[in-house]
Design a protein around this motif. Structure first.
Motif, PDB file in Angstrom:
ATOM      1  N   THR A 256      23.789   8.774  -4.554  1.00  0.00           N
ATOM      2  CA  THR A 256      25.136   9.156  -4.980  1.00  0.00           C
ATOM      3  C   THR A 256      26.062   9.179  -3.768  1.00  0.00           C
ATOM      4  O   THR A 256      25.621   9.227  -2.615  1.00  0.00           O
ATOM      5  CB  THR A 256      25.133  10.545  -5.635  1.00  0.00           C
ATOM      6  N   ALA A 257      27.351   9.152  -4.052  1.00  0.00           N
ATOM      7  CA  ALA A 257      28.325   9.212  -2.960  1.00  0.00           C
ATOM      8  C   ALA A 257      28.156  10.501  -2.162  1.00  0.00           C
ATOM      9  O   ALA A 257      28.302  10.509  -0.931  1.00  0.00           O
ATOM     10  CB  ALA A 257      29.747   9.102  -3.521  1.00  0.00           C
ATOM     11  N   ALA A 258      27.828  11.600  -2.859  1.00  0.00           N
ATOM     12  CA  ALA A 258      27.628  12.876  -2.162  1.00  0.00           C
ATOM     13  C   ALA A 258      26.415  12.811  -1.235  1.00  0.00           C
ATOM     14  O   ALA A 258      26.455  13.309  -0.105  1.00  0.00           O
ATOM     15  CB  ALA A 258      27.447  14.001  -3.184  1.00  0.00           C
ATOM     16  N   GLN A 259      25.325  12.198  -1.701  1.00  0.00           N
ATOM     17  CA  GLN A 259      24.146  12.044  -0.851  1.00  0.00           C
ATOM     18  C   GLN A 259      24.455  11.156   0.352  1.00  0.00           C
ATOM     19  O   GLN A 259      23.995  11.426   1.462  1.00  0.00           O
ATOM     20  CB  GLN A 259      22.998  11.447  -1.653  1.00  0.00           C
ATOM     21  N   ALA A 260      25.221  10.116   0.123  1.00  0.00           N
ATOM     22  CA  ALA A 260      25.548   9.207   1.215  1.00  0.00           C
ATOM     23  C   ALA A 260      26.317   9.916   2.322  1.00  0.00           C
ATOM     24  O   ALA A 260      26.155   9.608   3.509  1.00  0.00           O
ATOM     25  CB  ALA A 260      26.350   8.017   0.681  1.00  0.00           C
ATOM     26  N   ARG A 261      27.141  10.879   1.935  1.00  0.00           N
ATOM     27  CA  ARG A 261      27.929  11.596   2.937  1.00  0.00           C
ATOM     28  C   ARG A 261      27.058  12.482   3.827  1.00  0.00           C
ATOM     29  O   ARG A 261      27.494  12.890   4.912  1.00  0.00           O
ATOM     30  CB  ARG A 261      29.008  12.434   2.247  1.00  0.00           C
ATOM     31  N   THR A 262      25.844  12.795   3.386  1.00  0.00           N
ATOM     32  CA  THR A 262      24.948  13.603   4.216  1.00  0.00           C
ATOM     33  C   THR A 262      24.226  12.770   5.265  1.00  0.00           C
ATOM     34  O   THR A 262      23.608  13.329   6.173  1.00  0.00           O
ATOM     35  CB  THR A 262      23.892  14.314   3.347  1.00  0.00           C
ATOM     36  N   PRO A 265      27.014   8.702   9.824  1.00  0.00           N
ATOM     37  CA  PRO A 265      28.058   7.721   9.488  1.00  0.00           C
ATOM     38  C   PRO A 265      27.713   6.304   9.911  1.00  0.00           C
ATOM     39  O   PRO A 265      28.229   5.344   9.339  1.00  0.00           O
ATOM     40  CB  PRO A 265      29.290   8.253  10.243  1.00  0.00           C
ATOM     41  N   ARG A 269      25.942   0.947   4.757  1.00  0.00           N
ATOM     42  CA  ARG A 269      26.019   1.286   3.338  1.00  0.00           C
ATOM     43  C   ARG A 269      27.006   0.376   2.640  1.00  0.00           C
ATOM     44  O   ARG A 269      27.932  -0.163   3.254  1.00  0.00           O
ATOM     45  CB  ARG A 269      26.425   2.747   3.163  1.00  0.00           C
ATOM     46  N   ALA A 298      33.158   8.505  -8.158  1.00  0.00           N
ATOM     47  CA  ALA A 298      32.817   7.689  -6.998  1.00  0.00           C
ATOM     48  C   ALA A 298      31.568   6.875  -7.311  1.00  0.00           C
ATOM     49  O   ALA A 298      30.603   7.401  -7.869  1.00  0.00           O
ATOM     50  CB  ALA A 298      32.576   8.585  -5.789  1.00  0.00           C
ATOM     51  N   VAL A 301      26.039   4.504  -3.909  1.00  0.00           N
ATOM     52  CA  VAL A 301      26.064   3.798  -2.627  1.00  0.00           C
ATOM     53  C   VAL A 301      24.673   3.263  -2.317  1.00  0.00           C
ATOM     54  O   VAL A 301      23.671   3.972  -2.489  1.00  0.00           O
ATOM     55  CB  VAL A 301      26.525   4.746  -1.495  1.00  0.00           C
TER      56      VAL A 301
END
Length: 376
Positions: A256-262, A265, A269, A298, A301
């Motif tokens: 998920t987009a939230a997981q990707a943010r963890t 950077p 992706r 969102a 990813v």
């Protein structure tokens, strides 16, 4: 069909593991393939259909069943209902890269980014193969298949195959049975008639080093992709142990987009395109004239499994003590047989990599090949 002396699957798979089956058939015609399948199903034998053996990880024990080698070939050109396009109906045993070479040579666009992928055409929809952002589902029209439950042959539109990221209703996933037990006899794709094209996909543009929208020849795209795959050990070479594997052993992770943010950077992706054609169904009896606005979500990813593996401390060429299985020296996503490795050795390495990535990033990498008689 022709019954042949069973060979060890280690001789017929690119990862070079696996014992011999009880029985083995070679099918060089569609009729022979259908006959072999129906006979095997009537006996109730465990069975395996084998194409190029490039996406199969087989356990060390002999296979208690029948292996049917699909060796049918042939490409038929058909008219497309869409202007400026053409359809190709291809037999299941035809080499995938032979099909791509044919399409590029004739100026048919839509498969060129998948140059160099090993295996056969019949396996391509099962896995929904893809490379550099291009997937078979983008051009697939339909498949002709035979169902195990009925023994009947039917033509199934691509929309009914449940195609997703490296999956379909036909794929035997680790730990589960396929939703539909069937064997593909032929595949039909719809391609653009164009000797050159504007490359749109971000992954492909990056791989080709493109910075503008100038059309490029299909032959140039194919040459660049083959060179790139060769540099990563992703082209089969009898003399190169880095190619004695199944290509990418693990799938790129979809999060998920939230997981990707963890994730850090710098982790490569790519957004997974959202469903822009989603339909909202409102029962007529409850419709009051108000249509709720579509919620903007969102997109998921896709993140690079190779990057995750290397950042978890698994470098190219890594192997466990006394093991003959190794990560490729050219590509961290490929597990290879360096000569005489057992399936147990490959599985041990795969589990170690999964545990390291999970410990570092909280993600469980999923195997890409079909597993037979082996567990992770």
């Amino acid at each position: 069909m022709r019954e042949v002396e069973p060979l060890r699957l280690a001789e017929l798979t690119t990862l070079r593991t696996g014992g011999a089956p009880d029985r083995m058939f070679d099918a060089t015609t569609t009729e022979g393939l259908v006959e072999a399948l129906r006979e095997t199903w009537e006996r109730g034998d465990p069975w395996l259909v084998l194409g190029g053996g490039s996406n199969l990880f087989v356990g060390d024990e002999p296979f208690d069943g029948t292996v049917i080698r699909v060796r049918t070939t042939g490409i038929e050109e058909l008219p497309s209902p869409h202007a400026g396009r053409i359809r190709l109906r291809v037999q299941a045993g035809h080499g995938w890269d032979d099909l791509v070479a044919y399409a590029v040579e004739h100026g048919y666009a839509g498969l060129e980014a998948m140059s160099g992928i090993p295996g056969t055409v019949g396996a391509s929809p099962v896995q929904n193969i893809g490379a550099y952002g291009q997937e078979i589902q983008e051009t697939l029209v339909e498949v002709e298949l035979i169902d195990e439950s009925t023994g009947e042959i039917s033509t199934v539109p691509a929309a009914e195959l449940g195609l997703g990221f490296r999956t379909s209703v036909l794929k035997h996933h680790h730990g589960s049975e396929p939703q539909r037990r069937a064997v593909i006899l032929s595949v039909t794709v719809d391609l653009l008639v164009a000797g050159e094209r504007v490359v749109r996909g971000e992954q492909l543009r990056r791989a080709l080093g493109l910075t503008d929208d100038t059309p490029v020849p299909l032959t140039w795209v194919r040459e660049r992709i083959l060179a790139t795959r060769g540099s990563k050990g992703m082209l089969l070479d009898e003399h190169d142990p880095d190619t004695h594997g199944v290509g990418s052993f693990f799938q790129n992770a979809i999060v998920t987009a939230a997981q990707a943010r963890t994730l850090p950077p710098e982790c490569p992706r790519w957004p997974v395109a959202p469903d822009l054609d989603a339909v909202t169904v409102i029962p007529l009896a409850s419709y009051d004239g108000y249509v709720p606005p579509t919620r903007a979500e969102a997109p998921d990813v896709k993140v690079s499994a190779a990057w995750l593996i290397e950042q978890a401390g698994i470098r190219k060429g890594f192997k466990l003590p006394r093991s003959r299985a190794s990560v490729s020296t050219k590509h961290a996503l490929a597990l290879t047989n360096r000569g005489g490795a057992t399936a147990a050795e490959v599985a041990e390495l795969a589990r170690f990599i999964q545990s390291r990535v999970h410990a570092e990033f909280g993600l469980v990498l999923q195997p890409e090949p079909v597993l037979l008689g082996v567990d992770l």
